[in-house]
Write a protein that holds these residues in place. Structure first.
Motif, mmCIF file in Angstrom:
data_model
loop_
_atom_site.group_PDB
_atom_site.id
_atom_site.type_symbol
_atom_site.label_atom_id
_atom_site.label_comp_id
_atom_site.label_asym_id
_atom_site.label_seq_id
_atom_site.Cartn_x
_atom_site.Cartn_y
_atom_site.Cartn_z
ATOM 1 N N GLN A 1 17.758 31.722 -5.013
ATOM 2 C CA GLN A 1 16.935 32.314 -6.186
ATOM 3 C C GLN A 1 18.026 31.752 -7.268
ATOM 4 O O GLN A 1 19.312 31.364 -7.062
ATOM 5 N N PHE A 2 17.738 31.765 -8.612
ATOM 6 C CA PHE A 2 18.529 31.347 -9.720
ATOM 7 C C PHE A 2 19.302 32.546 -10.056
ATOM 8 O O PHE A 2 18.665 33.707 -10.131
ATOM 9 N N GLN B 1 34.264 33.413 -10.686
ATOM 10 C CA GLN B 1 33.457 34.538 -10.690
ATOM 11 C C GLN B 1 32.634 34.460 -9.264
ATOM 12 O O GLN B 1 32.619 35.358 -8.413
ATOM 13 N N ALA C 1 35.191 35.245 -18.568
ATOM 14 C CA ALA C 1 33.988 35.343 -18.034
ATOM 15 C C ALA C 1 33.365 36.721 -17.725
ATOM 16 O O ALA C 1 33.848 37.677 -17.437
ATOM 17 N N THR C 2 31.999 36.460 -17.548
ATOM 18 C CA THR C 2 31.166 37.615 -17.393
ATOM 19 C C THR C 2 30.470 37.322 -16.168
ATOM 20 O O THR C 2 29.947 36.344 -15.716
ATOM 21 N N TYR C 3 30.565 38.465 -15.437
ATOM 22 C CA TYR C 3 30.228 38.188 -14.013
ATOM 23 C C TYR C 3 28.582 38.739 -13.720
ATOM 24 O O TYR C 3 28.418 39.703 -14.154
ATOM 25 N N LEU C 4 27.901 37.561 -13.186
ATOM 26 C CA LEU C 4 26.688 37.866 -12.676
ATOM 27 C C LEU C 4 25.528 38.720 -13.498
ATOM 28 O O LEU C 4 25.739 40.222 -13.479
ATOM 29 N N THR C 5 25.147 38.487 -14.556
ATOM 30 C CA THR C 5 24.710 39.331 -15.483
ATOM 31 C C THR C 5 23.063 39.427 -15.189
ATOM 32 O O THR C 5 22.660 40.578 -15.644
ATOM 33 N N GLN C 6 22.515 38.558 -14.476
ATOM 34 C CA GLN C 6 20.885 38.809 -14.186
ATOM 35 C C GLN C 6 20.798 37.793 -13.015
ATOM 36 O O GLN C 6 21.300 36.707 -12.650
ATOM 37 N N SER C 7 19.665 38.225 -12.434
ATOM 38 C CA SER C 7 19.168 37.357 -11.327
ATOM 39 C C SER C 7 17.779 37.145 -11.456
ATOM 40 O O SER C 7 16.929 37.546 -12.292
ATOM 41 N N PHE C 8 17.513 35.812 -10.973
ATOM 42 C CA PHE C 8 16.067 35.169 -10.984
ATOM 43 C C PHE C 8 15.819 34.891 -9.917
ATOM 44 O O PHE C 8 16.336 34.264 -8.876
ATOM 45 N N SER C 9 14.364 35.180 -9.470
ATOM 46 C CA SER C 9 13.701 34.625 -8.255
ATOM 47 C C SER C 9 12.884 33.526 -8.491
ATOM 48 O O SER C 9 12.157 33.507 -9.779
ATOM 49 N N GLY C 10 12.687 32.674 -7.723
ATOM 50 C CA GLY C 10 11.410 31.462 -8.018
ATOM 51 C C GLY C 10 11.826 30.642 -7.028
ATOM 52 O O GLY C 10 12.990 30.371 -6.363
ATOM 53 N N ASP C 11 10.724 29.984 -6.534
ATOM 54 C CA ASP C 11 10.963 28.750 -5.609
ATOM 55 C C ASP C 11 10.922 27.672 -6.201
ATOM 56 O O ASP C 11 9.952 27.028 -6.975
ATOM 57 N N LYS C 12 12.006 26.812 -6.073
ATOM 58 C CA LYS C 12 12.134 25.595 -6.699
ATOM 59 C C LYS C 12 11.219 24.517 -6.257
ATOM 60 O O LYS C 12 10.881 23.577 -6.875
ATOM 61 N N ALA D 1 22.118 34.061 -12.906
ATOM 62 C CA ALA D 1 22.686 33.813 -14.139
ATOM 63 C C ALA D 1 24.012 34.235 -14.359
ATOM 64 O O ALA D 1 24.647 35.081 -13.632
ATOM 65 N N GLY E 1 16.248 20.723 -15.313
ATOM 66 C CA GLY E 1 15.074 20.051 -14.743
ATOM 67 C C GLY E 1 15.191 18.502 -14.642
ATOM 68 O O GLY E 1 14.416 18.022 -14.177
ATOM 69 N N ALA F 1 27.508 33.511 -17.261
ATOM 70 C CA ALA F 1 27.808 33.195 -18.726
ATOM 71 C C ALA F 1 29.536 33.106 -18.494
ATOM 72 O O ALA F 1 30.360 33.755 -17.917
ATOM 73 N N THR G 1 7.441 24.898 -8.603
ATOM 74 C CA THR G 1 7.448 24.946 -10.327
ATOM 75 C C THR G 1 7.005 23.558 -10.504
ATOM 76 O O THR G 1 7.310 22.394 -9.871
ATOM 77 N N MET H 1 11.136 22.286 -14.196
ATOM 78 C CA MET H 1 12.148 23.095 -14.823
ATOM 79 C C MET H 1 12.657 22.330 -16.110
ATOM 80 O O MET H 1 13.713 22.934 -17.017
#
Lengths: 279, 246
Positions: free
Chosen positions: B17-18, B42, A4-15, B20, B66, B22, A18, A21
């Motif tokens: 928040q979302f 993880q 596994a690759t741990y937490l590569t990126q974060s996204f913000s946004g209000d569900k 990511a 979605g 893998a 939108t 999705m």
């Protein structure tokens, strides 16, 4: 073992805010259905206001049937004997074309506009309530559904009766089209008109309201006698059509337009109608 | 071994928040497998509700790219290679944590519905039913209460009309009672006035997302709407009742 690759990126946004999705082409269906129906409305409106070339030999366009009055001086109009009430009324305002279609198109239109399938597609395509599943509906101050302004949708069963009446008329027109100058015959136009009746019947007799009226309203199909009620047999047949209501709706609608177009082309002399009468 | 990227909603009722992640794929994986792998290797505090992993308990409902779906029945290989898969909680219900929502509003709706009330038994002391009489109702009994239909219904989801419409799942429950050959309870007045049949504009999303392929709209909601029309909106039937039934 997977690494596994741990937490590569974060996204913000209000569900909550939108539009959607969804990543598929959710807009395609409302676009195609909306454009398709609009094209039909534009064609029928144009054809309705033409008020000519709706009769060819013994073929009468379904957009002009039942023929209540006729102005026989118009190009491609039938003889006055074919009109239910004779000559076009003199009191008719000059600024409105003397088109028999204007008098009758509200009938089938009312059936289609209150149809449960059409409601689904036009609420999606034109009113975005919602455009597609899990796509945010158009914001409304106080959504009322079909409880206030749209209460008239509940009269769909009455428009069904009108639609059945039109099928009887169109069946009569098809039978009449087999006689030309006193001679029995058949032409491509006859077949086009017959297919039109079949497709409209498939659509009309698969109606949700009819399904309810013939048997769906009952809670028990056998309770009275222990035998299968006739309503259940009819309900099963209507159900078969109802499960295919959408394709019947589209094909029948397109074929109505095509039938008018075919008769118009033959009436204008652009297309040759192959038939047994030799004219 | 191929990798797959995910965006998973992390947060609680206040904010989120979302995030990511893998993982490396194995053949036959479903979205719930992927979530479990992320959870076990993880982020052990990732909250997800699940139970049977066979599409029958209705617990693992989430929104995947979605669309409201069961995560245990959604295979990863149905998505284009390289596409990031987004997983978020049901939008219509309040978030408890991460992918888990509070669906207790649905239980409250169920309690509002008058239960089955059987007619008197036949002379021999039995109830007698034929298969053709219960076929319609049997379709509705397939419901696993995943609440995907409730989630996708725009009346609840976008217009927040939870006070005025019980939602597709409970329209189906009402239909199963109203069409039951032995039931004699009259729920039509409440179906119109309290449960909100008129709020549904039959855009059929509930049918589209149902994992049990129940024809929610055509076989449940529309027939109930027609029964409401019989009682309240058909002028000829109204006149008939006035004249012949006082």
């Amino acid at each position: 073992m997977a690494q596994a690759t741990y937490l590569t990126q974060s996204f913000s946004g209000d569900k909550k805010t939108t539009l959607t999705m969804r990543t598929d082409r959710w807009w395609l269906e409302p676009f195609l259905t909306g454009a398709g129906f609009l094209a039909f409305v534009i064609y029928t409106t144009w054809a309705m206001f033409q008020a000519e070339y709706y009769w060819a030999g013994s073929y009468l366009s379904p957009l002009y049937s039942p023929l209540l009055f006729v102005d026989p001086s118009a190009s491609g109009a039938p003889p006055v004997a074919h009109a239910w009430f004779g000559y076009w009324p003199k009191w008719w305002p000059n600024f409105i074309p003397s088109s028999p279609a204007i008098l009758i198109l509200a009938g089938p239109l009312s059936f289609r506009l209150t149809c449960y399938y059409y409601r689904k597609f036009y609420y999606r395509a034109y009113f975005a309530t919602p455009s597609a599943c899990a796509v945010s509906a158009l914001a409304q101050k106080d959504y009322k559904g079909e409880t206030h302004l749209l209460l008239f949708q509940n009269l769909h069963r009455y428009t069904l009766y009108i639609a059945i009446f039109y099928i009887v008329i169109l069946t009569y027109d098809t039978l009449v089209s087999c006689f030309r100058d006193g001679r029995l015959g058949v032409g491509v136009g006859t077949l086009v008109m017959a297919v039109n009746v079949i497709l409209l019947s498939g659509y009309t007799f698969g109606c949700h309201a009819l399904r309810h009226l013939v048997g769906g309203r009952m809670d028990c199909f056998s309770c009275a006698s222990g035998q299968e009620h006739w309503g259940h047999k009819t309900w099963k047949k209507v159900t078969w059509l109802n499960e295919r209501h959408m394709p019947w709706a589209w094909v029948s609608m397109i074929w109505v337009g095509f039938t008018d177009f075919y008769i118009r082309m033959v009436s204008m002399g652009i297309w040759q109608d192959f038939n047994t009468w030799g004219n | 071994m191929a990798q797959r990227s995910f965006k998973i909603w992390r947060g609680d009722k206040n904010n989120g928040q979302f995030v990511a992640y893998a993982i490396e794929l194995e053949p036959g994986m479903v979205v719930l497998d992927a979530i479990h792998r992320i959870q076990s290797r993880q982020v052990t505090d990732l909250a997800v509700r699940w139970n049977c992993k066979a599409g029958k308990c209705g617990s693992c409902s989430v929104e995947i790219n979605g669309k409201p779906r069961l995560s245990c029945m959604t295979r990863l290989n149905e998505f284009p290679e390289g596409q990031v898969i987004t997983v978020q909680p049901l939008k219509t219900f309040p978030i408890i944590k991460d992918l888990v929502t509070d669906v207790s509003w649905n239980y409250a709706q169920n309690k509002r519905i008058a239960p089955f009330k059987p007619r008197t038994k036949d002379a021999d002391g039995n109830y007698r039913m034929y298969q053709r009489d219960v076929e319609r109702v049997q379709e509705f009994r397939k419901c696993i209460e995943c609440y995907l239909c409730q989630d996708v219904c725009h009346v609840l989801r976008d217009h927040a009309k939870k006070e005025e419409f019980v939602g597709p799942r409970f329209m189906i429950r009402l239909a199963s009672l109203e069409m039951h050959p032995l039931d004699i309870e009259d729920r039509i007045p409440k179906i119109k006035k309290e449960y909100g049949a008129g709020m549904c504009n039959i855009t059929k999303c509930c049918t589209d997302v149902c994992p049990e392929h129940i024809h929610i709209t055509d076989n449940g909601i529309v027939p109930l709407k027609e029964r409401v029309v019989d009682r309240y909106y058909d002028p000829i039937l109204w006149l008939w009742r006035k004249i012949f039934r006082g």
